[in-house]
Scaffold this motif. Structure first.
Motif, PDB file in Angstrom:
ATOM      1  N   GLU A  73       0.694  -0.857   0.199  1.00  0.00           N
ATOM      2  CA  GLU A  73       0.321   0.146  -0.143  1.00  0.00           C
ATOM      3  C   GLU A  73       0.667   0.940  -0.419  1.00  0.00           C
ATOM      4  O   GLU A  73       0.699   1.856  -0.926  1.00  0.00           O
ATOM      5  CB  GLU A  73      -0.557   0.122   1.225  1.00  0.00           C
ATOM      6  N   LYS A  76       2.892   1.764  -3.233  1.00  0.00           N
ATOM      7  CA  LYS A  76       2.152   2.034  -4.552  1.00  0.00           C
ATOM      8  C   LYS A  76       1.821   3.387  -4.317  1.00  0.00           C
ATOM      9  O   LYS A  76       1.317   4.139  -5.282  1.00  0.00           O
ATOM     10  CB  LYS A  76       0.492   1.457  -4.387  1.00  0.00           C
ATOM     11  N   ARG A  77       1.597   4.015  -2.804  1.00  0.00           N
ATOM     12  CA  ARG A  77       1.576   5.818  -2.531  1.00  0.00           C
ATOM     13  C   ARG A  77       2.508   6.542  -3.673  1.00  0.00           C
ATOM     14  O   ARG A  77       2.378   7.399  -3.887  1.00  0.00           O
ATOM     15  CB  ARG A  77       1.048   5.818  -1.305  1.00  0.00           C
ATOM     16  N   GLY A 103      -9.320  10.043  -5.979  1.00  0.00           N
ATOM     17  CA  GLY A 103     -10.265   9.647  -4.936  1.00  0.00           C
ATOM     18  C   GLY A 103      -9.555   7.756  -4.447  1.00  0.00           C
ATOM     19  O   GLY A 103      -9.303   6.952  -2.585  1.00  0.00           O
ATOM     20  N   TYR A 104      -8.954   7.314  -5.797  1.00  0.00           N
ATOM     21  CA  TYR A 104      -8.135   5.418  -4.706  1.00  0.00           C
ATOM     22  C   TYR A 104      -7.339   5.522  -3.739  1.00  0.00           C
ATOM     23  O   TYR A 104      -7.154   5.143  -3.235  1.00  0.00           O
ATOM     24  CB  TYR A 104      -8.678   5.479  -5.798  1.00  0.00           C
ATOM     25  N   TYR A 105      -6.867   7.034  -4.002  1.00  0.00           N
ATOM     26  CA  TYR A 105      -5.433   7.396  -3.108  1.00  0.00           C
ATOM     27  C   TYR A 105      -5.654   8.084  -2.089  1.00  0.00           C
ATOM     28  O   TYR A 105      -5.078   8.434  -0.774  1.00  0.00           O
ATOM     29  CB  TYR A 105      -4.317   7.996  -4.332  1.00  0.00           C
ATOM     30  N   GLY A 106      -7.321   8.215  -1.712  1.00  0.00           N
ATOM     31  CA  GLY A 106      -7.453   8.961  -0.298  1.00  0.00           C
ATOM     32  C   GLY A 106      -7.657  10.549  -0.256  1.00  0.00           C
ATOM     33  O   GLY A 106      -7.551  10.729   0.580  1.00  0.00           O
ATOM     34  N   ILE A 107      -7.531  10.487  -1.865  1.00  0.00           N
ATOM     35  CA  ILE A 107      -7.733  12.231  -1.449  1.00  0.00           C
ATOM     36  C   ILE A 107      -9.174  12.913  -1.387  1.00  0.00           C
ATOM     37  O   ILE A 107      -9.740  12.703  -2.788  1.00  0.00           O
ATOM     38  CB  ILE A 107      -6.827  12.649  -3.154  1.00  0.00           C
TER      39      ILE A 107
ATOM     40  N   LYS B   2      -9.235   5.939   6.721  1.00  0.00           N
ATOM     41  CA  LYS B   2     -10.173   7.333   5.961  1.00  0.00           C
ATOM     42  C   LYS B   2      -9.848   7.291   5.088  1.00  0.00           C
ATOM     43  O   LYS B   2     -10.833   7.375   3.844  1.00  0.00           O
ATOM     44  CB  LYS B   2      -9.126   8.865   7.090  1.00  0.00           C
ATOM     45  N   LYS B   3      -8.392   7.061   4.197  1.00  0.00           N
ATOM     46  CA  LYS B   3      -8.083   7.182   2.855  1.00  0.00           C
ATOM     47  C   LYS B   3      -9.181   6.120   1.656  1.00  0.00           C
ATOM     48  O   LYS B   3      -9.758   6.114   1.002  1.00  0.00           O
ATOM     49  CB  LYS B   3      -7.004   6.764   2.269  1.00  0.00           C
ATOM     50  N   GLN B   4      -9.046   4.980   2.960  1.00  0.00           N
ATOM     51  CA  GLN B   4      -9.917   3.875   2.335  1.00  0.00           C
ATOM     52  C   GLN B   4     -11.158   3.839   1.694  1.00  0.00           C
ATOM     53  O   GLN B   4     -11.941   3.797   1.468  1.00  0.00           O
ATOM     54  CB  GLN B   4      -9.691   2.399   3.282  1.00  0.00           C
ATOM     55  N   ILE B   6     -12.167   7.005   1.625  1.00  0.00           N
ATOM     56  CA  ILE B   6     -12.274   7.779   0.287  1.00  0.00           C
ATOM     57  C   ILE B   6     -12.548   6.977  -0.982  1.00  0.00           C
ATOM     58  O   ILE B   6     -13.008   7.407  -1.762  1.00  0.00           O
ATOM     59  CB  ILE B   6     -11.081   9.238   0.728  1.00  0.00           C
ATOM     60  N   ALA B   7     -11.390   5.928  -0.663  1.00  0.00           N
ATOM     61  CA  ALA B   7     -11.947   4.843  -1.960  1.00  0.00           C
ATOM     62  C   ALA B   7     -12.694   4.211  -2.045  1.00  0.00           C
ATOM     63  O   ALA B   7     -13.036   4.529  -3.491  1.00  0.00           O
ATOM     64  CB  ALA B   7     -10.657   3.944  -1.853  1.00  0.00           C
ATOM     65  N   VAL B  99      -5.702   0.496  -3.029  1.00  0.00           N
ATOM     66  CA  VAL B  99      -7.138   0.358  -1.977  1.00  0.00           C
ATOM     67  C   VAL B  99      -7.468  -1.426  -1.554  1.00  0.00           C
ATOM     68  O   VAL B  99      -7.450  -2.135  -3.143  1.00  0.00           O
ATOM     69  CB  VAL B  99      -8.167   0.404  -3.750  1.00  0.00           C
TER      70      VAL B  99
END
Lengths: 301, 255
Positions: A73, A76-77, A103-107, B2-4, B6-7, B99
């Protein structure tokens, strides 16, 4: 700091095809690195393993200190990927593609909107932001792929033949943009068929053949390995080339020929002899694609 | 975490936008189809049948037809969208990003559930033009329709993971799902069948869902409701574990 460390990476596909055999590559942070190889050599498999699209059979890969087996994880970031083929949803709006990817990266959406606007403006796609991706030209789609890969601000950008099939103008524009990204501190890993691209952009390169690394060095060292250089000589009128048997000459057309000289040989005696034989020289230039010749030589070995 | 989250929102938003954008393919057809069922089976033929278990035939078939629409919509939404993402390779956008498999599953399944519930609501709204269904237990209606939508969204995901071509996408819904739905007591009570067919019908899992849902409306059921709920929960957990394992291994997604 190493951006990429690949150790003894191997991959055998389910059908028994051995795609990679104990590949070792190291890429320094901030480097512009090329992965060269013929079709099917294993370049895309390496990228696939690094990005999570291909399961490795053996070996280890570390991205900015994050082992992909344990901290995928986090690894990947650090990466943004521009694949070989267009793989976005053609019916989605361009801006939505970037927002979703962020969004997939939590932004958060608000931050993603700001980043998307900046990237789309920089890549000349802002006016098209509300158009579906399928309405873009081929060059614009390429730029969209780059924008999508950068939307989460990765440290490492991986490009799989990004300029394949694009016109010369766009290719040069893309080179400038990639150089800028690299100068801003991003590490770039590139696979390409255009060896001129490697000479223009990259500082280091690895050549891969049948899943094995056959050369891994600085591009300038690879170019130095070439002991001979080909020049294209343009003349006002082509004359008889008798008396030049000691040189390896090839007539190109009625106003130019090629000559292959040892890299340590001085040009002056050859040019003087040409003038002495009545040739009027209008231009002389290296033929280029030196790396291409080395690449072909290495592949033959 | 939180990131998950949002994903998850990103996947859900993308999926909902997709099925709303093509509403004429995703929302309208099931409503039209079910309206035809109301007309033909309810109005034209149903008037000759009279009551079943004390309920007017038109009203009797409403829960089954709503459930049929929910099952089909939830299933087809996930299988078609997931396979399409594989086919166009935009699934790679998610796979190269951090993800988790849980989030991918939750995103697709939630979108399938939302489409299923939306279609179910529309079909129910249309049914109100033909009959006036009563509500015996709102809780039972909600729990059965929600769990059924979740179950068939998970089934659609499983189908999508294994699908290699467009035929694979349609084989299960056409040759397995549709017969099971039609034979799941949508149009009749199994109490009216000969004993042997009653026993065979009890092997059909959809019978339990339709009956549980119908109980919510009229307080009638051919089967034990606890068994119905239990089956739903067991199937859901089973499919969650199977899908998660497949996504983690990258079956059908990675080389």
């Amino acid at each position: 700091m190493k951006a990429i460390t690949i150790q003894n990476l191997s991959k055998t596909y389910a059908n028994g095809t051995r795609a990679l055999t104990e590949v070792n590559i190291e890429v320094e942070a901030g480097d512009f690195f090329a992965l060269l190889g013929a079709n099917g050599a294993g370049k895309t498999t390496i990228i696939g393993i690094l990005t999570g699209l291909v399961n490795k059979t053996a070996g280890k890969a570390v991205i900015y200190g994050h082992n992909i087996d344990r901290e995928f994880e986090a690894a990947k970031r650090m990466m943004g990927v521009v694949p070989q083929e267009f793989n976005f949803n053609m019916f989605e709006k361009i801006q939505d593609i970037l927002i979703t990817q962020a969004g997939y990266y939590g932004i958060e959406r608000s931050a993603a909107l700001t980043e998307a606007e900046s990237l789309l403006k920089r890549l000349g796609l802002w006016e098209k932001r509300n158009h579906p991706a399928r309405s873009l030209s081929g060059g614009m789609k390429r730029r969209l792929m780059i924008a999508r890969a950068l939307v989460h601000r990765p440290q490492l950008l991986i490009l799989d033949e990004p300029t394949a099939g694009v016109d010369v103008e766009l290719r040069y524009g893309m080179w400038d943009y990639l150089k800028q990204l690299n100068q801003e501190g991003r590490t770039i890993l590139l696979t390409t068929h255009y060896l001129e691209e490697v000479e223009q952009l990259c500082r280091h390169a690895a050549m891969i053949k049948e899943g094995k690394i056959i050369k891994h060095d600085a591009v300038k060292n690879l170019v130095k390995m070439m002991d001979r250089e080909t020049y294209v000589v343009a003349v006002r009128d082509m004359r008889e080339l008798s008396g030049f048997e000691e040189y390896n000459l090839t007539v190109v057309d009625s106003h130019s020929f090629e000559v292959e000289l040892n890299r340590t040989t001085e040009l002056d005696p050859f040019l003087a002899k040409l003038k002495g034989s009545g040739f009027v020289i209008t231009d002389i230039r290296p033929k280029g694609h030196r790396l291409e010749k080395l690449f072909l030589d290495l592949l033959k070995k | 975490m939180k990131k998950q989250w949002i994903a998850f929102q990103a996947i859900l938003n993308k999926e909902v936008t997709r099925f709303v954008r093509i509403w004429s393919q995703t929302l309208l057809p099931p409503v039209i189809t079910q309206m035809l069922y109301f007309l033909i089976f309810g109005k034209f033929i149903g008037s000759r049948i009279g009551n079943i278990e004390g309920v007017d035939y038109m009203a009797f078939i409403v829960p089954g037809l709503v459930m049929m629409a929910v099952i089909n919509s939830a299933y087809v939404n996930v299988v078609s969208s997931f396979f399409s993402a594989k086919f166009q390779r935009n699934i790679e956008e998610m796979l190269v990003a951090p993800v988790s498999s849980w989030v991918i599953m939750a995103g697709y399944v939630s979108a399938g559930v939302l489409r299923g519930l939306l279609v179910g609501f529309l079909v129910f709204a249309v049914s109100c033009f033909f009959t006036r269904p009563v509500i015996h237990s709102f809780f039972m209606i909600f729990i059965f329709i929600l769990l059924t939508a979740v179950l068939f969204s998970l089934g659609g995901l499983l189908n999508g993971i294994f699908s290699k071509n467009f035929d694979d996408v349609s084989i299960f819904p056409t040759f397995v799902l549709t017969p099971l739905i039609y034979l799941g007591g949508v149009f009749y009570s199994i109490n009216h069948l000969p004993p042997v067919w009653q026993h065979i019908s009890r092997l059909n899992p959809i019978l339990y869902m339709v009956n549980g849902f119908r109980f919510g409306f009229y307080g009638l059921s051919d089967v034990n409701l606890f068994l119905s709920l239990g089956l739903l929960i067991v199937f859901i957990f089973g499919l969650i574990l199977i899908n998660f394992r497949l996504l983690e291994k990258g079956v059908g997604l990675k080389n």
